[in-house]
Design an enzyme around this catalytic site. Structure first.
Site, PDB file in Angstrom:
ATOM      1  N   ARG A   1       0.826  -1.217   0.000  1.00  0.00           N
ATOM      2  CA  ARG A   1       0.000   0.000   0.000  1.00  0.00           C
ATOM      3  C   ARG A   1       0.858   1.265   0.000  1.00  0.00           C
ATOM      4  NH1 ARG A   1      -2.045   1.623   4.421  1.00  0.00           N
ATOM      5  NH2 ARG A   1      -2.230  -0.446   5.334  1.00  0.00           N
TER       6      ARG A   1
ATOM      7  N   TYR B   1     -16.562  14.427 -16.661  1.00  0.00           N
ATOM      8  CA  TYR B   1     -16.893  13.016 -16.535  1.00  0.00           C
ATOM      9  C   TYR B   1     -17.991  12.842 -15.470  1.00  0.00           C
ATOM     10  CZ  TYR B   1     -16.015   8.027 -15.738  1.00  0.00           C
ATOM     11  OH  TYR B   1     -16.142   6.676 -15.609  1.00  0.00           O
TER      12      TYR B   1
ATOM     13  N   ASP C   1      -7.848  17.390 -15.326  1.00  0.00           N
ATOM     14  CA  ASP C   1      -8.050  16.013 -15.792  1.00  0.00           C
ATOM     15  C   ASP C   1      -7.753  16.026 -17.289  1.00  0.00           C
ATOM     16  OD1 ASP C   1      -9.058  13.605 -16.792  1.00  0.00           O
ATOM     17  OD2 ASP C   1     -10.707  13.532 -15.354  1.00  0.00           O
TER      18      ASP C   1
ATOM     19  N   LYS D   1      -7.918   4.438 -19.731  1.00  0.00           N
ATOM     20  CA  LYS D   1      -8.277   4.791 -21.106  1.00  0.00           C
ATOM     21  C   LYS D   1      -7.057   4.646 -22.023  1.00  0.00           C
ATOM     22  CE  LYS D   1     -12.072   5.686 -18.918  1.00  0.00           C
ATOM     23  NZ  LYS D   1     -12.364   6.974 -18.310  1.00  0.00           N
TER      24      LYS D   1
HETATM   25  C1  LIG Z   1     -12.886   7.413 -17.088  1.00  0.00           C
HETATM   26  C2  LIG Z   1     -12.611   8.780 -16.638  1.00  0.00           C
HETATM   27  C3  LIG Z   1     -12.392   9.055 -15.286  1.00  0.00           C
HETATM   28  C4  LIG Z   1     -12.492   8.000 -14.217  1.00  0.00           C
HETATM   29  O1  LIG Z   1     -11.475   7.056 -14.363  1.00  0.00           O
HETATM   30  P1  LIG Z   1     -11.635   5.541 -13.812  1.00  0.00           P
HETATM   31  O2  LIG Z   1     -10.321   4.943 -14.163  1.00  0.00           O
HETATM   32  O3  LIG Z   1     -12.801   4.948 -14.536  1.00  0.00           O
HETATM   33  O4  LIG Z   1     -11.872   5.648 -12.360  1.00  0.00           O
HETATM   34  C5  LIG Z   1     -12.108  10.359 -14.927  1.00  0.00           C
HETATM   35  N1  LIG Z   1     -12.047  11.342 -15.835  1.00  0.00           N
HETATM   36  C6  LIG Z   1     -12.252  11.116 -17.150  1.00  0.00           C
HETATM   37  C7  LIG Z   1     -12.178  12.242 -18.108  1.00  0.00           C
HETATM   38  C8  LIG Z   1     -12.546   9.822 -17.592  1.00  0.00           C
HETATM   39  O5  LIG Z   1     -12.782   9.611 -18.875  1.00  0.00           O
END
Ligand SMILES: *Cc1c(COP(=O)(O)O)cnc(C)c1O
Length: 401
Positions: free
Chosen positions: A53, A106, A176, A201
């Site tokens: 962790r 998101y 983000d 992604k």
């Molecule tokens: C998918 C996504 C998230 C969340 O990510 P996870 O890995 O699914 O927790 C946050 N921001 C954006 C822009 C995303 O496309």
């Protein structure tokens, strides 16, 4: 200066020895040399050979690669993008803190900010990025702890001017950058403090990892780690290894997907069943100038709105053959999804309207299939939907949304 495509190949190899592929360190714990050594490790931030962790050598290799790609001092991985976002919000804010956040984001991000933050006494002001100067106007001097932006935003591809955001004084500025990846933009180079990615992604890029990552100054990353080690949204070494493998090819994948997305978006714009297409590579994007200035590559994600609303959206989702109906993006397979029913299903009707998501909005993640094959699939599906509508209006077509 070394190009990002090259850094993606050379970074994150500190621990690999002579192996070209990353090693998976599965061990959750490590033997101490002595009690004094154990005590020292327990107190040291981000140690990779103490307890899983706290840190892990495979995860660190991925983090080092992301830091190099973002031009950051340090990066910190999490079990998901949402794990990273939770750590930013709950690790940096306290009762009474104020957050300025982008409305167009998101779905789960909006849910965390609108639903969870108020329960902890964290006040969130949502701003509309299509209004100039919206972030600056919402900041309360001495009170605003965080400014959270997402650019390009999921799913409508709205853009935020990173130079403008980076010049704001006072709060910690977080972007983000999942849709852009480090190949498209490097927010830290514009004065942003923290960049966040859902590495699930395009970074991992093969639909085989759930992973998040933050990058920024070492001091800030270590502070957030102090929360993350208690939060426990710890990245798996298997997923981190898959993601590091993914980063090696991110340069070519992202370039190809960007080119395909522009071609598909232009074909969609010419189709009569389509009301609007959103992609940062289109001349029609409301911030096309900013896209050209800020994005090195426009990315593989696009969205469009069908004239026929929900029935047309459902028919389209059923009519595509090459594209798969699934959420997520950035992988080899082209994916279509209906944001109002999936990624943004947790939003209220009002929040959906404010996010610009309608019942006819479709999101398409361009994969790595041949560009012409993908265009044929998408346009062919639209033609079939339009033709079916002409002959026999579907019984649901007149039903209220
Ligand atoms: C998918 C996504 C998230 C969340 O990510 P996870 O890995 O699914 O927790 C946050 N921001 C954006 C822009 C995303 O496309």
């Amino acid at each position: 200066m070394v190009a990002r495509e090259t850094i993606a190949i050379t970074a994150g190899r500190n621990d690999a020895g002579s192996a070209l592929a990353p090693a998976i360190w599965a061990s959750s714990t490590f033997q101490m040399a002595s009690l004094a050594d154990g005590r020292a490790q327990a107190m040291r931030p981000r140690t990779t050979r103490f307890y899983g962790r706290h840190g892990n050598p495979s995860v660190r290799a991925f983090e080092d690669a992301v830091a190099a790609l973002e031009g950051a001092e340090a990066a910190l991985a999490f079990a998901s993008g949402m794990g990273a976002l939770c750590a930013v919000v709950l690790g940096l804010c306290r009762q009474g803190s104020h957050i300025v956040a982008q409305r167009q984001a998101y779905g789960a991000t909006t849910q965390l900010l609108a639903g969870v933050c108020p329960r902890f006494g964290i006040d969130v002001t949502f701003v509309d990025v299509t209004v100039a100067g919206a972030f600056a106007a919402a900041i309360r001097p001495g009170e605003t702890m965080l400014v959270l932006a997402e650019t390009p935003a999921n799913p409508r591809l709205d853009l935020v001017d990173l130079d403008e955001l980076g010049s704001l004084v006072g709060p910690i500025k977080v972007v983000d950058s999942t849709l852009a990846t480090p190949m498209g933009q490097q927010p830290l180079q514009h004065g942003i403090d923290l960049v966040l990615h859902s590495a699930t992604k395009a970074m991992a890029g093969h639909n085989d990892a759930v992973l998040g990552v933050l990058a920024g100054e070492r001091e800030l990353i270590e502070w957030i780690w102090g929360f993350a080690v208690l939060q426990g949204a710890t990245a798996s070494p298997y997923d981190a290894t898959n993601a590091l493998r993914g980063l090696r090819t991110l340069g070519v994948r992202f370039r190809q997907q960007s080119a395909t997305a522009v071609a598909v978006a232009e074909a969609l714009e010419r189709h009569p069943a389509v009301v609007e297409v959103r992609h940062p590579g289109l001349a029609s994007h409301p911030r096309a100038d900013l896209a050209r200035r800020q994005l090195r590559l426009p990315g593989g994600l696009l969205s469009f709105e069908l004239a026929g609303g929900l029935p047309a959206g459902e028919a389209f989702m059923g009519a595509v053959q090459l594209c798969l109906a699934a959420t997520s993006f950035g992988g080899p397979e082209s994916l279509v999804t209906h944001p109002a029913s999936t990624t943004h299903a947790g939003l209220s009707a009002e929040e959906l309207v404010q996010s610009g998501i309608t019942p006819g909005t479709i999101r398409l993640s361009c994969g790595l299939e041949d560009t012409e094959d993908l265009i044929a699939d998408v346009i062919g599906a639209l033609d079939r939907v339009a033709a079916a509508d002409d002959i026999r209006p579907s019984p649901t077509a007149s039903a209220p949304d």
